[in-house]
Design a protein around this motif. Sequence first.
Motif, mmCIF file in Angstrom:
data_model
loop_
_atom_site.group_PDB
_atom_site.id
_atom_site.type_symbol
_atom_site.label_atom_id
_atom_site.label_comp_id
_atom_site.label_asym_id
_atom_site.label_seq_id
_atom_site.Cartn_x
_atom_site.Cartn_y
_atom_site.Cartn_z
ATOM 1 N N UNK A 644 -3.508 -2.979 -13.156
ATOM 2 C CA UNK A 644 -3.901 -1.574 -13.072
ATOM 3 C C UNK A 644 -5.332 -1.385 -12.449
ATOM 4 N N UNK A 645 -6.188 -2.232 -12.870
ATOM 5 C CA UNK A 645 -7.729 -2.210 -12.378
ATOM 6 C C UNK A 645 -7.691 -2.281 -10.806
ATOM 7 N N UNK A 646 -6.872 -3.337 -10.321
ATOM 8 C CA UNK A 646 -6.834 -3.671 -8.862
ATOM 9 C C UNK A 646 -6.134 -2.673 -8.070
ATOM 10 N N UNK A 647 -5.107 -1.936 -8.800
ATOM 11 C CA UNK A 647 -4.450 -1.112 -8.081
ATOM 12 C C UNK A 647 -5.396 0.397 -7.854
ATOM 13 N N UNK A 648 -6.160 0.737 -8.795
ATOM 14 C CA UNK A 648 -6.891 1.733 -8.770
ATOM 15 C C UNK A 648 -8.138 1.567 -7.786
ATOM 16 N N UNK A 649 -8.275 0.430 -7.522
ATOM 17 C CA UNK A 649 -9.474 -0.238 -6.382
ATOM 18 C C UNK A 649 -8.844 -0.363 -5.180
ATOM 19 N N UNK A 650 -7.659 -0.025 -4.977
ATOM 20 C CA UNK A 650 -7.412 -0.240 -3.501
ATOM 21 C C UNK A 650 -6.240 -0.989 -3.161
ATOM 22 N N UNK A 651 -5.738 -1.699 -4.184
ATOM 23 C CA UNK A 651 -4.882 -2.842 -3.868
ATOM 24 C C UNK A 651 -3.246 -2.264 -3.912
ATOM 25 N N UNK A 652 -2.446 -2.471 -3.083
ATOM 26 C CA UNK A 652 -1.216 -1.938 -2.977
ATOM 27 C C UNK A 652 -0.316 -2.322 -4.098
ATOM 28 N N UNK A 653 0.119 -1.466 -5.129
ATOM 29 C CA UNK A 653 0.702 -1.960 -6.299
ATOM 30 C C UNK A 653 2.093 -2.556 -5.980
ATOM 31 N N UNK A 654 2.618 -2.451 -4.650
ATOM 32 C CA UNK A 654 3.937 -3.068 -4.560
ATOM 33 C C UNK A 654 3.755 -4.647 -4.276
ATOM 34 N N UNK A 655 2.354 -5.107 -3.915
ATOM 35 C CA UNK A 655 1.975 -6.401 -3.808
ATOM 36 C C UNK A 655 1.748 -7.223 -5.021
#
Length: 688
Positions: A644-655
């Motif tokens: 969740x932290x990584x997605x919120x900071x710009x990483x595509x959740x589908x990756x």
Amino acid sequence: MKKISLLVMLVIGTLSAKAQSYMGYLTDNYSGVNSVIANPANITDSRFKTDINLAGFSVFAGNDYYGVNVLDAIKDDYDFDLDAKKSPTTDNNAMVNLDVMGPAFMFNLNKVSSIAVFTRARAMVNVDEVNGETIDDLDNDDTTDFVVNEGDFNTFGHAWAELGVTYARVLMDNNQHFLKGGLTAKFLQGGGTANAYGRNVTVNYTESSETIATTGAITYGRGDDYDNDNYDYELPEAIGFGADLGFVYEWRPNHADYKTEGANGSTYNHKDQNKYKLKVGLSITDIGKINYKDAISETFDVTNTVTEDDIDNEEDLNDILNNLYTLTNSSVGYKVNLPTALHLNVDYSLNRSFYVNLNTDFSLVSKGKENASRIANAVSLTPRFESKWFSFYVPVSVVQYNGFQAGAGFRAGPLYIGSGSVITALAGDDTKGADVYAGLKIPVYQGKPKDKDGDGVIDKLDGCPKLAGPVENNGCPWEDQDGDSVLDNEDDCPTVAGPVENKGCPWGDEDGDTVLDNVDICPTVAGPVENGGCPWKDTDNDGVVDKDDKCVDVPGTVANNGCPEVVIPTVEVQETLNAYAKTILFNSGKASIKAESHEVLSEIVKILAEYPSAKFSVEGHTDSSGSDALNQRLSDSRANAVKTFLVKNGVDEFRLSSIGFGETRPIDTNATAAGRTNNRRVEINLVK
């Protein structure tokens, strides 16, 4: 004491008539000549050849003081004072209105104009600013002394008859937009009038001395001989003239569906059908006055103190005013204003049978205007089913002073009956108003055009009404030499049979790809059958056609099915990721990440951004402390928290994916504190 109460009731007022007529019924396109009273433009381009109203009536009664259960109120033992719910205020009102539609008829002069003649009898009473709190005190048997501080009040009653002539015509018809207008001229015969107006009026009753002290002024007006004991009624010398003006606009987006054109350019409009999607009507009704030449208006200064005996000794109200108070002004003759009102009507067609109508009635006569009737401001929403011989409608309204009401009504051929308030009147325990209307008429509807041969050309435009044929040939059939069902006048190959869609000619194959031109999406460029005769596309120009390209909009390689080669991190980068991941700290026994770990997580985000096509799995692990189930849930939650932290900071959740392994994958012994520390970790691994 009865005469005292009568005097007080005169001072505080008891009735007011502010109500509309035939609520719900007048929204019907088949209300015919009756609709002229709402908008004179309604009678032209109607669904009738002619319409004759025999008789109809609408009566309304209501108030905002007494609320009753209608079913209980009709019982013999019902007591309004004891059983009714009272809502006394310093400004109470009640409502009464009688509207009788006498013999009336309408007919069409030609295609664009119509005329109507109608008779109508009406009675309305208006009283404003009634002190209901005082009425409540008078109804209370325990009341002794009382003070009525009424201030100003206005009462007015009027009955009259109308003879109206209406002319309406189409003003504009350019297919999609349609406008018609109408004007009604009315001869008016007054039937009677009475009024009482108070200014700065107070009444102070003292029971011990049986005295009544009053102040202020009262103006009392009435028709000639209004108070005399004379039962031989004669029409007063009171006539006047009035007018109604209205316009109706219709938006007809599907106007072509309601017209038939002949080969010679003539057009027949289907008069039996409503053609609009949206109809908007605007009208002003009851413009005019009636002059009561012999009416008497007297103003009295009622500042005086009298006793009960003084009032009981007088014969009637007129004697009370003339003998106990001071006449300050008297005049003969006055004019009465009709209840002028503005009406806006919006009708929306859901389909040819169901409609929704929004109607607003707004009085143009100000409240308290002397010698003038006025209607109530009202808004009504009426859904309805409508057909030639039957209509059903459910008006839902908000009426000034009377509040919310709902009713129902129907029209069945010559009969119309209904009420704008029957549902709320029967269902409520606090009903303050009710109305009902009914009537009989002789409707003569517009007929549906006939087409005996069924060729779509109505008989009036058909050159061969008994033999089917096309419109362009006046309803007569064309020849068909090759027998392909394409008439010779439209057949490009009249001697060679071909399909209708190719104008009677056989289909060709211009690009020679074996796909006939009628089904070839690209008739001039050869292509495979499975692609509709078109070449396969290569949108991203990477040499892999779209049907085989798994990345249609992104250039790639043939070896990778048209997608770019995925750049994956090296072993060193993977080790760096997991070295960072192992330093992520969580609050003890929880999945919440400690703030000091945000910096290292930001470094992980930067690394993942360098490999935009690579996918990673965030994996959570625990030591063996605690139960297996607890460790499993904790590892799942911590892995998901990092994701969740990584997605919120710009990483595509589908990756990213996340999973917890609990204590099942230790990398060190759980027997020592250091080993357990190593086992409590998060890993970020490349998904291959």
